[in-house]
Design a protein around this motif. Structure first.
Motif, PDB file in Angstrom:
ATOM      1  N   VAL A  36      21.995 -18.959  -7.750  1.00 39.89           N
ATOM      2  CA  VAL A  36      20.502 -18.415  -8.355  1.00 39.89           C
ATOM      3  C   VAL A  36      20.860 -16.684  -8.062  1.00 39.89           C
ATOM      4  N   GLU A  37      20.875 -16.240  -7.109  1.00 40.79           N
ATOM      5  CA  GLU A  37      21.110 -14.954  -6.771  1.00 40.79           C
ATOM      6  C   GLU A  37      22.303 -14.247  -7.944  1.00 40.79           C
ATOM      7  N   LEU A  38      23.431 -14.816  -8.010  1.00 37.63           N
ATOM      8  CA  LEU A  38      24.448 -14.323  -9.111  1.00 37.63           C
ATOM      9  C   LEU A  38      23.700 -14.048 -10.106  1.00 37.63           C
ATOM     10  N   VAL A  39      23.179 -15.353 -10.781  1.00 36.57           N
ATOM     11  CA  VAL A  39      22.622 -14.935 -12.248  1.00 36.57           C
ATOM     12  C   VAL A  39      21.626 -13.971 -12.420  1.00 36.57           C
ATOM     13  N   GLU A  40      20.490 -14.161 -11.316  1.00 34.70           N
ATOM     14  CA  GLU A  40      19.662 -13.112 -11.506  1.00 34.70           C
ATOM     15  C   GLU A  40      20.024 -11.464 -11.170  1.00 34.70           C
ATOM     16  N   LYS A  41      20.792 -11.542 -10.420  1.00 31.12           N
ATOM     17  CA  LYS A  41      21.638  -9.985 -10.344  1.00 31.12           C
ATOM     18  C   LYS A  41      22.274  -9.516 -11.565  1.00 31.12           C
ATOM     19  N   ALA A  42      22.919 -10.267 -12.077  1.00 31.88           N
ATOM     20  CA  ALA A  42      23.657 -10.137 -13.378  1.00 31.88           C
ATOM     21  C   ALA A  42      22.788  -9.836 -14.398  1.00 31.88           C
ATOM     22  N   GLY A  43      21.461 -10.596 -14.523  1.00 26.75           N
ATOM     23  CA  GLY A  43      20.757 -10.367 -15.624  1.00 26.75           C
ATOM     24  C   GLY A  43      20.863 -11.320 -16.840  1.00 26.75           C
ATOM     25  N   ILE A  44      21.505 -12.560 -16.385  1.00 26.01           N
ATOM     26  CA  ILE A  44      21.889 -13.652 -17.397  1.00 26.01           C
ATOM     27  C   ILE A  44      20.811 -14.733 -17.074  1.00 26.01           C
ATOM     28  N   MET A  45      20.843 -15.572 -18.235  1.00 23.81           N
ATOM     29  CA  MET A  45      20.147 -16.996 -18.010  1.00 23.81           C
ATOM     30  C   MET A  45      20.975 -17.798 -17.405  1.00 23.81           C
TER      31      MET A  45
ATOM     32  N   GLU B  20      17.408 -21.806 -27.530  1.00 21.07           N
ATOM     33  CA  GLU B  20      15.939 -21.071 -27.883  1.00 21.07           C
ATOM     34  C   GLU B  20      15.638 -20.373 -26.877  1.00 21.07           C
ATOM     35  N   ALA B  21      15.700 -20.669 -25.443  1.00 25.85           N
ATOM     36  CA  ALA B  21      15.421 -19.952 -24.358  1.00 25.85           C
ATOM     37  C   ALA B  21      16.332 -18.461 -24.308  1.00 25.85           C
TER      38      ALA B  21
ATOM     39  N   GLU C 188      12.449 -18.329 -20.343  1.00 25.58           N
ATOM     40  CA  GLU C 188      13.226 -19.253 -19.343  1.00 25.58           C
ATOM     41  C   GLU C 188      13.104 -20.726 -19.814  1.00 25.58           C
ATOM     42  N   PRO C 189      14.246 -21.719 -19.618  1.00 14.28           N
ATOM     43  CA  PRO C 189      14.316 -22.894 -20.309  1.00 14.28           C
ATOM     44  C   PRO C 189      13.528 -23.862 -19.264  1.00 14.28           C
ATOM     45  N   SER C 190      13.155 -24.957 -19.519  1.00  9.49           N
ATOM     46  CA  SER C 190      12.379 -25.976 -18.888  1.00  9.49           C
ATOM     47  C   SER C 190      13.017 -26.247 -17.716  1.00  9.49           C
ATOM     48  N   GLU C 191      14.563 -26.216 -17.455  1.00  8.76           N
ATOM     49  CA  GLU C 191      15.152 -26.310 -16.085  1.00  8.76           C
ATOM     50  C   GLU C 191      16.043 -25.399 -15.864  1.00  8.76           C
ATOM     51  N   THR C 192      15.786 -24.430 -15.072  1.00 10.36           N
ATOM     52  CA  THR C 192      16.449 -23.378 -14.664  1.00 10.36           C
ATOM     53  C   THR C 192      17.501 -23.444 -13.282  1.00 10.36           C
ATOM     54  N   PHE C 193      18.048 -22.557 -13.012  1.00 11.58           N
ATOM     55  CA  PHE C 193      18.844 -22.532 -11.785  1.00 11.58           C
ATOM     56  C   PHE C 193      18.036 -22.739 -10.622  1.00 11.58           C
ATOM     57  N   TYR C 194      16.817 -22.285 -10.681  1.00 14.48           N
ATOM     58  CA  TYR C 194      15.998 -22.177  -9.626  1.00 14.48           C
ATOM     59  C   TYR C 194      15.635 -23.699  -9.227  1.00 14.48           C
ATOM     60  N   ASP C 195      15.410 -24.507 -10.400  1.00 14.74           N
ATOM     61  CA  ASP C 195      15.007 -26.047 -10.088  1.00 14.74           C
ATOM     62  C   ASP C 195      16.404 -26.574  -9.709  1.00 14.74           C
ATOM     63  N   GLY C 196      17.504 -26.375 -10.022  1.00 12.09           N
ATOM     64  CA  GLY C 196      18.663 -26.755  -9.306  1.00 12.09           C
ATOM     65  C   GLY C 196      18.645 -26.520  -8.064  1.00 12.09           C
ATOM     66  N   TYR C 197      18.434 -25.435  -7.438  1.00 12.32           N
ATOM     67  CA  TYR C 197      18.384 -25.011  -6.232  1.00 12.32           C
ATOM     68  C   TYR C 197      17.244 -25.963  -5.353  1.00 12.32           C
ATOM     69  N   VAL C 198      16.251 -25.828  -5.737  1.00  9.80           N
ATOM     70  CA  VAL C 198      15.059 -26.694  -5.113  1.00  9.80           C
ATOM     71  C   VAL C 198      15.764 -28.329  -4.980  1.00  9.80           C
ATOM     72  N   VAL C 199      16.107 -28.602  -5.930  1.00 10.88           N
ATOM     73  CA  VAL C 199      16.765 -30.076  -5.997  1.00 10.88           C
ATOM     74  C   VAL C 199      17.684 -30.243  -4.679  1.00 10.88           C
ATOM     75  N   ASN C 200      18.728 -29.153  -4.831  1.00  9.61           N
ATOM     76  CA  ASN C 200      19.760 -29.096  -3.831  1.00  9.61           C
ATOM     77  C   ASN C 200      19.220 -29.222  -2.385  1.00  9.61           C
ATOM     78  N   CYS C 201      18.081 -28.479  -2.219  1.00  9.45           N
ATOM     79  CA  CYS C 201      17.560 -28.309  -0.977  1.00  9.45           C
ATOM     80  C   CYS C 201      16.732 -29.628  -0.325  1.00  9.45           C
ATOM     81  N   LEU C 202      16.205 -30.339  -1.413  1.00  5.40           N
ATOM     82  CA  LEU C 202      15.686 -31.684  -1.193  1.00  5.40           C
ATOM     83  C   LEU C 202      16.778 -32.688  -0.774  1.00  5.40           C
ATOM     84  N   ILE C 203      18.005 -32.561  -1.564  1.00  7.44           N
ATOM     85  CA  ILE C 203      19.142 -33.302  -1.425  1.00  7.44           C
ATOM     86  C   ILE C 203      19.389 -33.144   0.238  1.00  7.44           C
TER      87      ILE C 203
END
Length: 400
Positions: free
Chosen positions: A107-116, A304-305, A311-326
């Motif tokens: 998440v930090e990598l894409v946000e710092k790079a300014g990419i989706m 389209e995003a 932002e798309p409906s499913e973002t890297f941040y969503d993937g991060y939350v899922v990983n924390c739950l796992i």
């Protein structure tokens, strides 16, 4: 949009099949594989003009707009690092990382790079899911109390899935990532998950990871998410969801029993459906597999995003939350107790338990339940607000 796809295996081919019939203006332009023969074959099968065995060359191709990661879990981080360095939008298959810490770095990598960073969670884009989610958001079933998702099949197709170090785990990280995110959507992504209770076991296969697990996720508003995952299920791939609300219920059967059933003696050689174990007997083909599994809607949302700078409906941040739950699920499976969810970065609300409002029957009573009896009369169960006494009254609606 010109696309580079990293990977040439099972999921890469699912993605390529989807993209070939997608918006009619997106093209696979580059494919990367660690094996030259695989890259060459993929390029030939899908008419991809360029193939590489060097990831950096593929990502940095000057004509590429977006990169799709269709690689094994242990290769995701290096691929995302390459995309961030090249400032190329990146869409990554599930799960995002092997741990919450690894996903946080992505998440930090894409946000710092300014990419989706788009999280390719296809089961949150199936037509049935999208329609159901719309109903939930429209309050058709009231406040969601419980969301359950099940995915079970005979096990994954590639060797790396079965290697705990490469995959990050077993059935929980492979299938639970789908189920957890499905429940999060129904309950509300802004509602904080607080605790997880999980049972996991290795029941069938000679592996270090779990091949069967059941878990509960407790949310701050009192709702419960439930996941059931297995690599031990025989007979195909079973995908089902249930959502229970104060005013209604949703049942979904997304795969295996979808209304298409066929019997065959097995003389044919055609493909039936993902994870089908046989081509004889009663079979359950899928009419348009990539569409029914959500890939079509998923890529439309992602592209389209990018075009609309949202932002798309499913973002890297969503993937991060899922990983924390796992992560919490694995801790619970080891400890046998409820384990707190460690979410160093939380972008939702800090809402506490939902206050319960009861149905008033009259000034002095709550209505617990109303039911039409076999004789046509109406039974009402009431609770006295002052004394707490529960009583029943019957309303005669027809002659006996």
């Amino acid at each position: 949009m010109k696309i580079a796809i990293l990977g040439s295996g099972f999921i890469a081919r699912f993605y390529a099949d989807t993209l070939a019939g997608q918006r009619r203006k997106d093209t696979l332009h580059v494919v990367y594989s660690r094996t030259e023969a695989n890259a060459d074959k993929f390029a030939g099968d899908y008419d991809v003009p360029h193939f590489f065995t060097d990831m950096a060359e593929a990502v940095n191709h000057p004509e590429i707009d977006v990169v799709i990661i269709a690689l094994a879990n242990h290769l995701h981080l290096a691929a995302i690092e390459a995309c961030a360095k090249a400032r190329k939008h990146v869409l990554c298959t599930k799960p995002l990382g092997r741990t919450g810490e690894e996903a946080k770095l992505m998440v930090e990598l894409v946000e710092k790079a300014g990419i989706m960073g788009g999280y390719l969670e296809d089961l949150c884009y199936t037509p049935k899911f999208l329609k159901s989610l719309e109903s939930v958001k429209n309050n058709s079933i009231g406040r969601v109390l419980w969301a359950k998702s099940r995915e079970a099949h005979p096990g994954p197709h590639s060797d790396w899935f079965w290697d705990k170090e490469k995959s990050g785990g077993g059935a929980i990280i492979d299938l639970g990532c789908h189920c957890i995110e499905i429940a999060r959507n129904f309950i509300g992504k802004g509602v904080k998950p607080v605790e997880v209770m999980c049972w996991a076991a290795t029941q069938v296969h000679p592996i270090a990871a779990e091949d069967h697990a059941i878990g509960l996720v407790k949310y701050a508003n009192g709702a419960i998410g439930q996941f059931e995952v297995s690599w031990c299920f025989r007979g195909g791939m079973d995908l089902r969801d249930e959502v229970m609300g104060t005013e209604g219920t949703i049942w979904l059967n997304s795969f295996l029993r979808t209304g298409f059933e066929m019997f065959s003696t097995g003389k044919g050689t055609g493909y039936v459906a993902e994870k089908a174990e046989s081509n004889s007997g009663w079979l359950f083909p899928v009419g348009d597999e990539v569409h029914e599994l959500g890939y079509s809607h998923m890529f439309t949302d992602m592209f389209e995003a990018i075009e609309n700078h949202r932002e798309p409906s499913e973002t890297f941040y969503d993937g991060y939350v899922v990983n924390c739950l796992i992560d919490a699920a694995y801790k619970s499976a080891a400890s046998g107790t409820w384990e707190p969810v460690n979410l160093p970065v939380w972008r939702g609300t800090e809402a506490e338990a939902h206050s319960i409002s009861y149905h008033n029957y009259d000034e002095h009573h709550y209505l617990i339940k109303e039911e039409i009896l076999p004789d046509g009369n109406i039974s009402r169960i009431l609770k006295d607000k002052a004394t707490g006494i529960v009583s029943k009254i019957s309303i005669v609606t027809s002659e006996v």
